[in-house]
Motif scaffolding. Sequence first.
Motif, PDB file in Angstrom:
ATOM      1  N   ASP A   1     -22.373 -31.753   5.631  1.00  0.00           N
ATOM      2  CA  ASP A   1     -23.815 -31.304   4.911  1.00  0.00           C
ATOM      3  C   ASP A   1     -24.019 -30.432   3.760  1.00  0.00           C
ATOM      4  O   ASP A   1     -23.367 -29.271   3.909  1.00  0.00           O
ATOM      5  CB  ASP A   1     -24.732 -30.662   6.119  1.00  0.00           C
ATOM      6  CG  ASP A   1     -25.064 -32.097   7.095  1.00  0.00           C
ATOM      7  OD1 ASP A   1     -24.707 -33.239   7.039  1.00  0.00           O
ATOM      8  OD2 ASP A   1     -25.496 -31.401   8.442  1.00  0.00           O
ATOM      9  N   LYS A   2     -24.418 -30.947   2.886  1.00  0.00           N
ATOM     10  CA  LYS A   2     -24.518 -30.279   1.440  1.00  0.00           C
ATOM     11  C   LYS A   2     -25.274 -28.785   1.812  1.00  0.00           C
ATOM     12  O   LYS A   2     -26.317 -28.752   2.528  1.00  0.00           O
ATOM     13  CB  LYS A   2     -25.190 -30.920   0.279  1.00  0.00           C
ATOM     14  CG  LYS A   2     -26.477 -31.545   0.555  1.00  0.00           C
ATOM     15  CD  LYS A   2     -26.822 -32.451  -0.413  1.00  0.00           C
ATOM     16  CE  LYS A   2     -28.048 -33.147  -0.453  1.00  0.00           C
ATOM     17  NZ  LYS A   2     -28.472 -34.124  -1.275  1.00  0.00           N
ATOM     18  N   GLN A   3     -24.842 -27.833   1.420  1.00  0.00           N
ATOM     19  CA  GLN A   3     -25.421 -26.298   1.586  1.00  0.00           C
ATOM     20  C   GLN A   3     -26.352 -26.049   0.233  1.00  0.00           C
ATOM     21  O   GLN A   3     -25.848 -26.378  -1.034  1.00  0.00           O
ATOM     22  CB  GLN A   3     -24.361 -25.348   1.590  1.00  0.00           C
ATOM     23  CG  GLN A   3     -23.595 -25.470   2.790  1.00  0.00           C
ATOM     24  CD  GLN A   3     -24.323 -25.340   4.045  1.00  0.00           C
ATOM     25  OE1 GLN A   3     -24.799 -24.179   4.384  1.00  0.00           O
ATOM     26  NE2 GLN A   3     -24.314 -26.140   4.883  1.00  0.00           N
ATOM     27  N   LEU A   4     -27.647 -25.475   0.322  1.00  0.00           N
ATOM     28  CA  LEU A   4     -28.510 -24.940  -0.812  1.00  0.00           C
ATOM     29  C   LEU A   4     -28.149 -23.603  -1.014  1.00  0.00           C
ATOM     30  O   LEU A   4     -27.982 -22.903  -0.013  1.00  0.00           O
ATOM     31  CB  LEU A   4     -29.869 -25.088  -0.326  1.00  0.00           C
ATOM     32  CG  LEU A   4     -30.905 -24.856  -1.515  1.00  0.00           C
ATOM     33  CD1 LEU A   4     -30.820 -26.300  -2.596  1.00  0.00           C
ATOM     34  CD2 LEU A   4     -32.509 -25.268  -1.029  1.00  0.00           C
ATOM     35  N   SER A   5     -27.727 -23.292  -2.232  1.00  0.00           N
ATOM     36  CA  SER A   5     -27.210 -21.979  -2.853  1.00  0.00           C
ATOM     37  C   SER A   5     -27.841 -21.504  -3.907  1.00  0.00           C
ATOM     38  O   SER A   5     -28.305 -22.263  -4.916  1.00  0.00           O
ATOM     39  CB  SER A   5     -25.635 -22.029  -2.873  1.00  0.00           C
ATOM     40  OG  SER A   5     -25.085 -22.000  -1.374  1.00  0.00           O
ATOM     41  N   TYR A   6     -27.839 -20.240  -4.056  1.00  0.00           N
ATOM     42  CA  TYR A   6     -28.165 -19.637  -5.435  1.00  0.00           C
ATOM     43  C   TYR A   6     -26.942 -18.972  -6.023  1.00  0.00           C
ATOM     44  O   TYR A   6     -26.436 -18.046  -5.459  1.00  0.00           O
ATOM     45  CB  TYR A   6     -29.338 -18.643  -5.280  1.00  0.00           C
ATOM     46  CG  TYR A   6     -30.836 -19.313  -4.630  1.00  0.00           C
ATOM     47  CD1 TYR A   6     -31.682 -19.678  -5.635  1.00  0.00           C
ATOM     48  CD2 TYR A   6     -31.003 -19.449  -3.258  1.00  0.00           C
ATOM     49  CE1 TYR A   6     -32.623 -20.430  -5.316  1.00  0.00           C
ATOM     50  CE2 TYR A   6     -31.963 -20.188  -2.815  1.00  0.00           C
ATOM     51  CZ  TYR A   6     -32.905 -20.509  -3.821  1.00  0.00           C
ATOM     52  OH  TYR A   6     -34.116 -21.358  -3.257  1.00  0.00           O
ATOM     53  N   VAL A   7     -26.928 -19.334  -7.299  1.00  0.00           N
ATOM     54  CA  VAL A   7     -25.632 -18.520  -7.950  1.00  0.00           C
ATOM     55  C   VAL A   7     -26.227 -17.782  -9.285  1.00  0.00           C
ATOM     56  O   VAL A   7     -27.034 -18.624 -10.110  1.00  0.00           O
ATOM     57  CB  VAL A   7     -24.862 -19.674  -8.543  1.00  0.00           C
ATOM     58  CG1 VAL A   7     -23.589 -19.188  -9.271  1.00  0.00           C
ATOM     59  CG2 VAL A   7     -24.245 -20.553  -7.233  1.00  0.00           C
ATOM     60  N   ASN A   8     -25.847 -16.455  -9.359  1.00  0.00           N
ATOM     61  CA  ASN A   8     -26.247 -15.912 -10.540  1.00  0.00           C
ATOM     62  C   ASN A   8     -25.516 -16.584 -11.903  1.00  0.00           C
ATOM     63  O   ASN A   8     -24.278 -16.907 -11.703  1.00  0.00           O
ATOM     64  CB  ASN A   8     -25.668 -14.422 -10.629  1.00  0.00           C
ATOM     65  CG  ASN A   8     -26.727 -13.631  -9.498  1.00  0.00           C
ATOM     66  OD1 ASN A   8     -27.841 -14.108  -9.291  1.00  0.00           O
ATOM     67  ND2 ASN A   8     -26.086 -12.739  -8.655  1.00  0.00           N
ATOM     68  N   LEU A   9     -26.187 -16.452 -12.904  1.00  0.00           N
ATOM     69  CA  LEU A   9     -25.490 -17.117 -14.226  1.00  0.00           C
ATOM     70  C   LEU A   9     -25.907 -16.273 -15.408  1.00  0.00           C
ATOM     71  O   LEU A   9     -26.666 -16.752 -16.257  1.00  0.00           O
ATOM     72  CB  LEU A   9     -26.060 -18.585 -14.276  1.00  0.00           C
ATOM     73  CG  LEU A   9     -25.642 -19.681 -15.230  1.00  0.00           C
ATOM     74  CD1 LEU A   9     -24.373 -20.021 -14.515  1.00  0.00           C
ATOM     75  CD2 LEU A   9     -26.468 -20.811 -15.515  1.00  0.00           C
TER      76      LEU A   9
END
Length: 465
Positions: A42-50
């Motif tokens: 199952d795909k994971q929802l993530s937040y990535v600093n950019l």
Amino acid sequence: MKRNFIFFLGSAILILSSCATSKKIAALKPAASYNTGNVVYDKQLSYVNLPVEISVTDIQSQTNKYLNGLIYEDNNLEGDNLIMKVWKQAPIVVNEKNGKLQIEIPLKIWARVRYGIEKFGLSAYDTRDLGLNGKVKLSTTANLSNWKLNTTTSIDAIEWNESPSILIAGRSVPITYLVNPAISLLKGRLATMIDQTIEQSLDIKPYVISALQEVSKPMEVSTEYHTWFGMQPLELYATKATIANKKITVNLGMKAYLETTVGSQPTLKFDANKLQLMAVDKMPSEFSANIAGVVKYANASELMQKNFAGQKFESGSRSVTINKIDLWGKDDKLVVQATMAGSVNGDFYLSGIPKYNAETKEVYLDQVDFVLDSKNKLLRAGDWLVHGIIAKKIQDNCKFSIAEQLQDGQKTMATYLSNYQPVPGVKVNGSMTQLAPNKIFLTPNAIVAMIAAKGKVAIAIDGLK
């Protein structure tokens, strides 16, 4: 009488021999079967600093590239009695100080000044040409709007190599009062030109999209087990830009789906047209990914076999030893083939649901029981093995460690979180701070234990060309 004794003795020997020799039981072997040859977690929802980092030297290079030669021209004498042309005389120098850009533009100015008097409707004018050399100092603040770096520039000072003056009758006469109005107009024009130049030359959208497109390409993190990692950016966020440490940092954040697969590439697709940039006050930073611990059935069998080595499972006068273990999958359950010797001989089959113990880093079997045919045949031989303490001990030994595989998975993931550069100018850095057990998959080739990892990740984009 002698014949009867011999017959009795022979019968007794046969009976004792029969009791001393354990039964050889042949149970039916369960056929392997798997729901799918590919594992898609199952795909994971993530937040990535950019953070997009634009060095001051890049801004200097871009400004010099776009601002060249004749940068200002006024050919009308009327109104201000001045015609003026302004050239960039030498390269523009850009520095960073106190959260602002400090810009110096060396200028060469040619001016034609009209001077004289007007009285009683009569006028007497003359003109003089003059050349000026100086340096304009500007300061700039920066922000991000609609993918572009917007700046607000103001003139701090103009430093002339010589004060503006002309020679009249052999004497140097200051004409600052004539030049100043034009210079004031020039100041505003220069500030606007700098802002427009930076906005036109430092559109970060192509760089961000190009970087995300490269980072989003599926990566095969294990060629041996064909383990893949994929990412699909969904939304982008931006807080205000900061100027420090000789660079402008545009604080972006990204919400994305992350997916780990085994056997085939992730199905996630990158779509640049769906990416929108939204302004936010605070950036979320929670990052979640899956680390795959992959163990081949043969290796798992060897590890489990060590648990049974040298052990004899006893119940009263009866006992068995397990000399060999084999493993495979059947309908999401792990089948254990146990080759027994002792009071019962033969290959018997147990099955259970594989689960992961986070404390011991072991895969163990839950709800273990003998497969129906094995159970029925053992019950005919007596239920001491099926229902007794021996069955419980066998279940307790149906486990194996995947610590080494998880460590390899973490090491592999770490290579992508330590200055990983998918393309020049793009660096990925981060850390995994928390690991939690997740689902276990059985594939035709291996047992795959998915471990959810949490942490922080940043993708830095640097080096605009």
